[in-house]
Each structure stands twice: as C-alpha cells, then as structure tokens.
Design an enzyme around this catalytic site. Structure first.
Site, short mmCIF file in Angstrom:
data_model
loop_
_atom_site.label_atom_id
_atom_site.label_comp_id
_atom_site.label_asym_id
_atom_site.label_seq_id
_atom_site.Cartn_x
_atom_site.Cartn_y
_atom_site.Cartn_z
N ASP A 41 35.77 23.62 21.99
CA ASP A 41 36.97 24.25 22.53
C ASP A 41 38.24 23.57 22.03
OD1 ASP A 41 36.52 21.88 23.92
OD2 ASP A 41 36.15 22.84 25.84
N ASN A 51 34.07 21.36 38.26
CA ASN A 51 33.80 22.69 38.83
C ASN A 51 32.61 23.38 38.15
OD1 ASN A 51 34.81 23.47 36.35
ND2 ASN A 51 36.69 24.37 37.14
N HIS A 102 32.19 23.73 34.85
CA HIS A 102 32.43 24.38 33.55
C HIS A 102 31.75 23.63 32.42
CE1 HIS A 102 36.53 22.14 32.84
NE2 HIS A 102 35.59 21.53 32.15
N GLU A 147 35.26 28.47 32.57
CA GLU A 147 35.58 28.17 33.96
C GLU A 147 34.75 29.05 34.90
OE1 GLU A 147 37.14 25.54 34.40
OE2 GLU A 147 39.28 25.63 33.99
C1 GLP Z 1 37.10 19.27 29.53
C2 GLP Z 1 36.34 19.92 28.36
C3 GLP Z 1 34.86 19.94 28.60
C4 GLP Z 1 34.44 18.59 29.16
C5 GLP Z 1 34.99 18.43 30.55
C6 GLP Z 1 34.70 17.09 31.18
O1 GLP Z 1 37.96 20.12 30.17
N1 GLP Z 1 36.77 21.23 28.02
O2 GLP Z 1 34.20 20.24 27.38
O3 GLP Z 1 33.05 18.52 29.23
O4 GLP Z 1 36.36 18.73 30.60
O5 GLP Z 1 35.46 16.06 30.63
P1 GLP Z 1 35.22 14.53 30.90
O6 GLP Z 1 34.04 14.14 30.09
O7 GLP Z 1 36.47 13.85 30.45
O8 GLP Z 1 34.97 14.38 32.36
#
Ligand code: GLP
Length: 265
Positions: free
Chosen positions: A67, A138, A140, A145
């Site tokens: 993403d 959440n 995702h 989302e």
């Molecule tokens: C972000 C990314 C996800 C990621 C998630 C968790 O928003 N789009 O791909 O897995 O949040 O991030 P973190 O590993 O910093 O908790």
C-alpha cells in the site's frame, strides 16, 4: 491456519526470517508482497544482517508493496516508498527494476486503470509467492479497512479515524493523507502463502478476531481463515486473548515433529 506463538518480538522476527529465507533459497526469483509499519522493521533489519553474512541473495527477488498514501511524494519521509528504501532496499542487492509500488501519484491516468495495471504486473510476474503482512488494531491488512469487500482488488481506500491516529505517531505533525491505494483482500488471498506478523498487547484483540472470530468484512484479516497456507506469527502479548493458546503451541510442536518424521536422513 498455523498459529506460531513466540516468546517475544525478537523470536518472532527470527521465525519470520526463517520462512522468508527458505522461500528465497527454494525460489531465488520469488515474488514478495511487502508491508511497512513498525512490526516488520525487525524483519528487514535481520534480512540485511544475513545478507551481509552472504546467507541470502536478493538479486532475483521481485517485490510488490502492499500500500501507499495517495499524493505523498516518494521523497517524503512519511511515504511508504521512503520507508522501504531507508529500511530495506538501500541495504541489499535487490534490483531497482524489480521493486514495485501501488500507483499513488495525483494526476495523470485514471486511478482505476492504474490499479488494474498494478494487478496485471503482479499476474505478469507469475503471482505473489508470499504475502508478508502486519495487522492494524481494527483488523485491517494492507489498508483494507473494516467493511472492505472480501473480494477486493487494488484500489483507493479511505482511512478510518483510528488508523489515522495510529499512523499519526510516525508523521511528526505533518498532515496525514486520509486516502491510500492498497492491494485488495482478493489480491492477498491469491498469494501462494501468507505470513501475518503481530506483536504487542495492542494487537491482541485483532489477533483474537482474526484467528477465532467469524469471517467478516468488519475484520478483514478474518478472510485469511480461508487461505490454505497462512502462518500467523505472533508474540506472547499479541496472543494474550486467544482461548486455545496451548493447543496452538502443541499443534506447532507436533507439526515440527511430523516434518522431522518425514524428512529423509
Ligand atoms: C498500517 C499499514 C499496514 C500495517 C498496519 C500496522 O496502517 N497499512 O500494512 O500492517 O498499519 O502497522 P504497525 O506494524 O506499525 O503496527
């Protein structure tokens, strides 16, 4: 799905790296879907470490990032492209032409068309061998989302308030784009294998829903229950709410035993 519970983040990283390393050994031109965030940073660090010891070679590897924020310049320290080059790509022998990011520049061609082209590029590369994922609080995956179509492909998504708040910490006061382009759930589901990583107590609820909850677009990661080759690698804190923790540990231990039984001496 295989649930692998490690005692801490360091062990989680080691486990994830073992699986990535063995894929690359078996298939030196493997196609990887790569995540950003705080969870995979240790994995990238360890991959660089073993690369420096000449234990792994990325020269044939092809990557597609999960993403990216819409409209954020690649050189902006908050862009996922910046993160990927700083955290990983600049430190290993991956070829620049083998690195791909979802379309995110404003202007130019129709965005839906560009997203279809991203899907075509993945297909043209032979499909994803492994999708490496983190998870949002959440539920995702990527930026899919809650309420994302479980059959979605790469497209633009509007980010929830909680994702904006969570990611804001990394944004040093800059205004965070509330739109992102993400691979869809169906894009991820088409990968031949999936590694989902989660660490820390703040992921425990999402992890419980993903593994033990009903499949629902309200927790997009639950769709992974339908994938035939998923490994969920978590630490003890992220495993805190699981009701069958000891059973998952036993299954993992027995799986290793079975592997041993059927390995030629
Ligand atoms: C972000 C990314 C996800 C990621 C998630 C968790 O928003 N789009 O791909 O897995 O949040 O991030 P973190 O590993 O910093 O908790």
């Amino acid at each position: 799905m295989q649930v692998i519970i490690k005692k801490n983040y360091e062990e989680l990283v080691k486990e994830a790296v073992t699986h990535i390393k063995s894929l690359i050994k078996a298939k030196p031109d493997a196609v990887l879907c790569l995540p950003t965030g705080s969870t995979p940073t240790g994995v990238y660090k360890k991959l660089i470490e073993i690369y420096n010891k000449k234990e792994i070679d990325f020269s044939g590897i092809r990557t597609f990032n999960l993403d990216e924020y819409v409209g954020i310049p690649a050189a902006h320290p908050s862009s996922f492209r910046y993160y990927m080059f700083e955290t990983f790509f600049n430190h290993v022998n991956i070829k620049k032409e083998n690195i791909h990011f979802p379309p995110s520049e404003i202007g130019g061609e129709n965005i839906e068309e560009q997203c279809r082209e991203y899907e075509d590029l993945i297909k043209g590369a032979g499909g994803l061998d492994m999708a490496i994922l983190g998870i949002g609080r959440n539920g995702h995956i990527g930026f899919n989302e809650p309420t994302s179509s479980l059959q979605s492909r790469t497209r633009v998504k509007t980010l929830t308030g909680e994702t904006l708040r969570d990611n804001d910490i990394e944004f040093e006061g800059d205004r965070l784009p509330d739109l992102a382009v993400t691979m869809g759930i169906a894009t991820i589901m088409a990968a031949r294998s999936v590694l989902l990583l989660a660490s820390g107590e703040n992921k425990a609820a999402a992890v419980k829903n993903t593994i033990e909850g009903p499949i629902s677009a309200f927790c997009p990661a639950t769709m992974l229950q339908l994938h035939p080759r998923v490994k969920i690698i978590i630490d003890e804190e992220a495993a805190d709410y699981l009701s069958r923790k000891s059973y998952y540990k036993k299954v993992y231990e027995r799986t290793l035993y079975v592997e041993q039984l059927f390995t030629k001496k």
